[in-house]
Design a protein around this motif. Structure first.
Motif, PDB file in Angstrom:
ATOM      1  N   ARG A 182     117.003 -58.984   9.780  1.00 42.77           N
ATOM      2  CA  ARG A 182     118.034 -58.932   8.736  1.00 42.77           C
ATOM      3  C   ARG A 182     118.776 -60.253   8.617  1.00 42.77           C
ATOM      4  NH1 ARG A 182     121.726 -54.681  10.441  1.00 42.77           N
ATOM      5  NH2 ARG A 182     120.537 -54.617  12.350  1.00 42.77           N
ATOM      6  N   THR A 201     118.205 -51.795  22.387  1.00 40.04           N
ATOM      7  CA  THR A 201     116.754 -51.650  22.433  1.00 40.04           C
ATOM      8  C   THR A 201     116.088 -52.839  21.767  1.00 40.04           C
ATOM      9  OG1 THR A 201     116.626 -50.489  20.320  1.00 40.04           O
ATOM     10  CG2 THR A 201     116.979 -49.136  22.274  1.00 40.04           C
ATOM     11  N   TRP A 202     114.802 -52.982  22.036  1.00 38.01           N
ATOM     12  CA  TRP A 202     114.052 -54.057  21.401  1.00 38.01           C
ATOM     13  C   TRP A 202     113.972 -53.853  19.903  1.00 38.01           C
ATOM     14  CZ3 TRP A 202     113.147 -58.667  23.050  1.00 38.01           C
ATOM     15  CH2 TRP A 202     113.126 -58.916  24.422  1.00 38.01           C
ATOM     16  N   GLU A 203     113.884 -52.597  19.483  1.00 37.15           N
ATOM     17  CA  GLU A 203     113.839 -52.310  18.046  1.00 37.15           C
ATOM     18  C   GLU A 203     115.122 -52.779  17.354  1.00 37.15           C
ATOM     19  OE1 GLU A 203     113.165 -49.946  20.364  1.00 37.15           O
ATOM     20  OE2 GLU A 203     110.995 -49.833  20.132  1.00 37.15           O
ATOM     21  N   ALA A 204     116.256 -52.557  18.002  1.00 41.41           N
ATOM     22  CA  ALA A 204     117.534 -53.001  17.442  1.00 41.41           C
ATOM     23  C   ALA A 204     117.597 -54.520  17.380  1.00 41.41           C
ATOM     24  CB  ALA A 204     118.690 -52.456  18.271  1.00 41.41           C
ATOM     25  N   ARG A 205     117.080 -55.172  18.409  1.00 41.19           N
ATOM     26  CA  ARG A 205     117.082 -56.636  18.437  1.00 41.19           C
ATOM     27  C   ARG A 205     116.207 -57.223  17.329  1.00 41.19           C
ATOM     28  NH1 ARG A 205     116.287 -56.727  24.924  1.00 41.19           N
ATOM     29  NH2 ARG A 205     118.382 -56.022  25.416  1.00 41.19           N
ATOM     30  N   VAL A 206     115.022 -56.643  17.185  1.00 39.53           N
ATOM     31  CA  VAL A 206     114.112 -57.124  16.142  1.00 39.53           C
ATOM     32  C   VAL A 206     114.693 -56.881  14.758  1.00 39.53           C
ATOM     33  CG1 VAL A 206     111.855 -56.737  15.077  1.00 39.53           C
ATOM     34  CG2 VAL A 206     112.045 -56.899  17.557  1.00 39.53           C
ATOM     35  N   SER A 207     115.245 -55.699  14.551  1.00 40.98           N
ATOM     36  CA  SER A 207     115.843 -55.367  13.255  1.00 40.98           C
ATOM     37  C   SER A 207     116.985 -56.324  12.924  1.00 40.98           C
ATOM     38  CB  SER A 207     116.348 -53.928  13.273  1.00 40.98           C
ATOM     39  OG  SER A 207     117.006 -53.618  12.083  1.00 40.98           O
ATOM     40  N   LEU A 239     123.009 -54.531  21.095  1.00 38.37           N
ATOM     41  CA  LEU A 239     121.601 -54.390  20.757  1.00 38.37           C
ATOM     42  C   LEU A 239     120.875 -53.823  21.985  1.00 38.37           C
ATOM     43  CD1 LEU A 239     121.188 -57.839  18.985  1.00 38.37           C
ATOM     44  CD2 LEU A 239     121.391 -55.608  17.889  1.00 38.37           C
TER      45      LEU A 239
END
Length: 58
Positions: free
Chosen positions: A37, A27-33, A25
């Motif tokens: 999910r 990036t932060w976007e990947a972590r949040v996504s 993960l």
């Protein structure tokens, strides 16, 4: 509804943390996504379990 929320936080946070250990993960976007999910699945399972328990109790 409050029970569902509290149980989801208590059960879901460790599940998301454990499952995220084996996933890249960057990036932060990947972590949040990822958290959204996995959290959605945990919430759905918790909601169904709480509903079934409440229905059986009454």
């Amino acid at each position: 509804m409050q029970v569902t929320f509290v149980v989801t936080i208590i059960v879901g946070a460790p599940i998301v943390a454990v499952l995220s250990a084996g996933v890249q993960l960057p990036t932060w976007e990947a972590r949040v996504s990822f958290a959204v999910r996995v959290g959605a699945i945990v919430w759905l399972c918790t909601a169904v379990a709480v509903f079934a328990y409440a229905r059986r109790s009454n």
